[in-house]
Design an enzyme around this catalytic site. Structure first.
Site, mmCIF file in Angstrom:
data_model
loop_
_atom_site.group_PDB
_atom_site.id
_atom_site.type_symbol
_atom_site.label_atom_id
_atom_site.label_comp_id
_atom_site.label_asym_id
_atom_site.label_seq_id
_atom_site.Cartn_x
_atom_site.Cartn_y
_atom_site.Cartn_z
ATOM 1 N N CYS A 186 0.821 -1.224 0.000
ATOM 2 C CA CYS A 186 0.000 0.000 0.000
ATOM 3 C C CYS A 186 0.850 1.267 0.000
ATOM 4 O O CYS A 186 0.353 2.354 -0.286
ATOM 5 C CB CYS A 186 -0.943 -0.006 1.196
ATOM 6 S SG CYS A 186 -1.949 -1.488 1.279
ATOM 7 N N HIS A 204 -3.822 6.978 2.549
ATOM 8 C CA HIS A 204 -4.156 5.652 2.041
ATOM 9 C C HIS A 204 -5.579 5.331 2.486
ATOM 10 O O HIS A 204 -5.945 5.519 3.643
ATOM 11 C CB HIS A 204 -3.154 4.648 2.600
ATOM 12 C CG HIS A 204 -3.473 3.232 2.282
ATOM 13 N ND1 HIS A 204 -3.970 2.836 1.054
ATOM 14 C CD2 HIS A 204 -3.369 2.097 3.029
ATOM 15 C CE1 HIS A 204 -4.149 1.524 1.068
ATOM 16 N NE2 HIS A 204 -3.809 1.056 2.255
ATOM 17 N N ASN A 249 -10.064 -0.652 -0.229
ATOM 18 C CA ASN A 249 -8.606 -0.506 -0.216
ATOM 19 C C ASN A 249 -8.041 -1.047 -1.528
ATOM 20 O O ASN A 249 -8.143 -2.245 -1.801
ATOM 21 C CB ASN A 249 -8.056 -1.284 0.991
ATOM 22 C CG ASN A 249 -6.538 -1.200 1.106
ATOM 23 O OD1 ASN A 249 -5.859 -0.723 0.201
ATOM 24 N ND2 ASN A 249 -6.021 -1.679 2.223
HETATM 25 C C1 COA Z 1 -10.454 -5.846 9.475
HETATM 26 C C2 COA Z 1 -11.184 -4.796 10.319
HETATM 27 C C3 COA Z 1 -12.221 -4.076 9.488
HETATM 28 C C4 COA Z 1 -11.889 -5.510 11.472
HETATM 29 O O1 COA Z 1 -12.527 -4.570 12.299
HETATM 30 P P1 COA Z 1 -12.423 -4.700 13.889
HETATM 31 O O2 COA Z 1 -13.290 -3.689 14.473
HETATM 32 O O3 COA Z 1 -10.940 -4.647 14.215
HETATM 33 O O4 COA Z 1 -13.046 -6.127 14.102
HETATM 34 P P2 COA Z 1 -12.416 -7.333 14.903
HETATM 35 O O5 COA Z 1 -11.248 -7.897 14.142
HETATM 36 O O6 COA Z 1 -12.177 -6.867 16.294
HETATM 37 O O7 COA Z 1 -13.607 -8.357 14.828
HETATM 38 C C5 COA Z 1 -14.818 -8.141 15.537
HETATM 39 C C6 COA Z 1 -15.734 -9.303 15.221
HETATM 40 O O8 COA Z 1 -16.307 -9.107 13.909
HETATM 41 C C7 COA Z 1 -16.145 -10.293 13.154
HETATM 42 N N1 COA Z 1 -16.018 -9.987 11.748
HETATM 43 C C8 COA Z 1 -14.886 -9.804 11.029
HETATM 44 N N2 COA Z 1 -15.187 -9.530 9.751
HETATM 45 C C9 COA Z 1 -16.526 -9.523 9.668
HETATM 46 C C10 COA Z 1 -17.425 -9.296 8.611
HETATM 47 N N3 COA Z 1 -17.026 -9.024 7.366
HETATM 48 N N4 COA Z 1 -18.744 -9.345 8.886
HETATM 49 C C11 COA Z 1 -19.191 -9.610 10.115
HETATM 50 N N5 COA Z 1 -18.392 -9.850 11.161
HETATM 51 C C12 COA Z 1 -17.080 -9.800 10.937
HETATM 52 C C13 COA Z 1 -14.893 -10.937 13.713
HETATM 53 O O9 COA Z 1 -14.870 -12.324 13.414
HETATM 54 C C14 COA Z 1 -15.037 -10.665 15.184
HETATM 55 O O10 COA Z 1 -15.915 -11.608 15.755
HETATM 56 P P3 COA Z 1 -15.541 -12.317 17.132
HETATM 57 O O11 COA Z 1 -15.448 -11.185 18.118
HETATM 58 O O12 COA Z 1 -16.690 -13.228 17.327
HETATM 59 O O13 COA Z 1 -14.223 -12.974 16.877
HETATM 60 C C15 COA Z 1 -10.163 -3.756 10.883
HETATM 61 O O14 COA Z 1 -9.388 -4.348 11.905
HETATM 62 C C16 COA Z 1 -9.221 -3.222 9.816
HETATM 63 O O15 COA Z 1 -9.625 -2.459 8.965
HETATM 64 N N6 COA Z 1 -7.914 -3.557 9.890
HETATM 65 C C17 COA Z 1 -6.928 -3.161 8.938
HETATM 66 C C18 COA Z 1 -7.157 -3.817 7.612
HETATM 67 C C19 COA Z 1 -5.909 -4.168 6.865
HETATM 68 O O16 COA Z 1 -5.115 -4.952 7.308
HETATM 69 N N7 COA Z 1 -5.702 -3.580 5.706
HETATM 70 C C20 COA Z 1 -4.599 -3.915 4.866
HETATM 71 C C21 COA Z 1 -3.373 -3.170 5.131
HETATM 72 S S1 COA Z 1 -3.389 -1.464 4.909
#
Ligand code: COA
Length: 326
Positions: free
Chosen positions: A116, A253, A283
């Site tokens: 990215c 980004h 993204n």
């Molecule tokens: C991925 C992302 C959106 C998840 O959001 P979050 O608020 O951190 O959510 P969590 O990982 O804490 O997950 C919360 C719950 O939602 C669930 N969940 C994850 N994706 C889901 C989806 N698409 N739909 C519904 N539930 C989902 C998880 O399984 C978790 O459930 P659990 O508590 O029973 O395990 C966020 O962490 C993010 O944007 N991270 C960066 C992304 C990335 O790596 N980008 C690439 C590099 S730049």
């Protein structure tokens, strides 16, 4: 090193596939919802390449638009750098394909791989070619077809990404206090496993299904992204103070609205001066910053004399920033 030369941003372009994939498309086969995706990420829809499109073809279209916008002809280009983690093939490089398609001279062209942050890595290399006099006019392209790396059974990952391309033309200028003022790029392979994109070719060879997919540790990347985005912004604000200018507009980004909001809160930077289009595209990795930059221009948010800050972070892990006076 020729200190008299400024590196001007002459024009931008972008290209998005026509296929729109709204959040509710995932509801058909995953335990997820439009509401979850919107509130946790800010994304409403993204674009996926259609079968005939590749990261090179999207990059070629974005490059053509950037050339037209900059009023630069293909023969004037001295160097092409393409940032991508989803090239059509490892060899030839996407940049070689772009060079041929545009009808450029036998100039150097190569791909770089910094996920990215790729566009900022490309910008850093390009500006040094121009400052040393090795090139006068450079084409930068960030392009991805991440949809082809996604495991559509992994709801943590597949909802986040989209396809697209952005391009920019940089050129030598003698105007002082102008153009690319400062570029900083970093990497730390220690936490590399947090984001993994498998080696692959695109489109898949002989229609064989993919065996390996992108994986991310979203929660850990989230923390890294907020920390790095805030650090990059604070550092750039200090650089601007030293130069006697202000950051007029921020182009981050496009990864997650909550990451952007958290970084803005910790730096006190106003949301009204931030370009956000992740709601439409998700993204797009190396394409994210140049697409957002191109849209900021076309929506009339940027104008002569304004100083813009680009920030990005991602796989590697990598991160970086650039300050540009328009
Ligand atoms: C991925 C992302 C959106 C998840 O959001 P979050 O608020 O951190 O959510 P969590 O990982 O804490 O997950 C919360 C719950 O939602 C669930 N969940 C994850 N994706 C889901 C989806 N698409 N739909 C519904 N539930 C989902 C998880 O399984 C978790 O459930 P659990 O508590 O029973 O395990 C966020 O962490 C993010 O944007 N991270 C960066 C992304 C990335 O790596 N980008 C690439 C590099 S730049």
């Amino acid at each position: 090193m020729n200190d008299l030369v400024s590196v001007a941003l002459l024009g931008t372009g972008s290209s998005l596939p026509p296929r729109v994939v709204p959040n509710d498309w995932f509801e058909g086969f995953l335990q997820t919802s439009d509401e979850w995706i919107r509130t946790r990420t800010g994304i409403r829809e993204r674009r996926y390449a259609v079968e005939s499109e590749t990261s090179a073809s999207l990059g070629i279209e974005a490059a053509r638009k950037a050339l037209a916008n900059a009023q630069v002809s293909p023969e004037e280009i001295d160097l092409i750098i393409c940032a991508t983690v989803t090239p059509d093939t490892m060899c030839p490089a996407n940049a070689n394909r772009i060079q041929t398609a545009l009808g450029c001279r036998a100039i150097p062209s190569f791909d770089i791989l910094a996920a990215c942050t790729g566009f900022l890595y490309a910008l850093s290399i390009a500006q040094q070619y121009i400052r040393t006099g090795a090139a006068r006019t450079v084409l930068l392209v960030g392009t991805e077809v991440l949809s082809r790396t996604l495991d559509m059974t992994d709801r943590n990952t597949c909802i986040l990404f989209g396809d697209g391309a952005g391009a920019a033309i940089l050129g030598a200028s003698h105007k002082p206090n102008y153009g690319v003022r400062c570029v900083k790029i970093y990497s730390d392979g220690e936490a590399a496993k947090l984001i993994n994109v498998p080696g692959m070719v695109s489109p898949p060879v002989n229609g064989e299904p993919m065996k390996e997919f992108m994986t991310i540790n979203g929660r850990e990347v989230f923390k890294f992204a907020v920390r790095k985005m805030a650090e990059l912004m604070q550092d750039a604000i200090l650089e601007c103070r030293r130069m006697g200018v202000e950051v007029d507009y921020l182009i981050p980004h496009q990864v997650n609205q909550r990451i952007i909001d958290a970084a803005l809160e910790s730096t006190g930077f106003p949301a009204s001066k931030v370009m956000v289009n992740l709601n439409k595209y998700g993204n797009t990795s190396a394409a994210s910053v140049p697409i957002a930059l191109d849209e900021a221009f076309s929506e009339g948010r940027l104008g002569p004399g304004k100083t813009i800050l680009l920030v990005a972070f991602g796989g590697g892990l990598t991160w970086g920033s650039a300050l540009i006076t328009l």
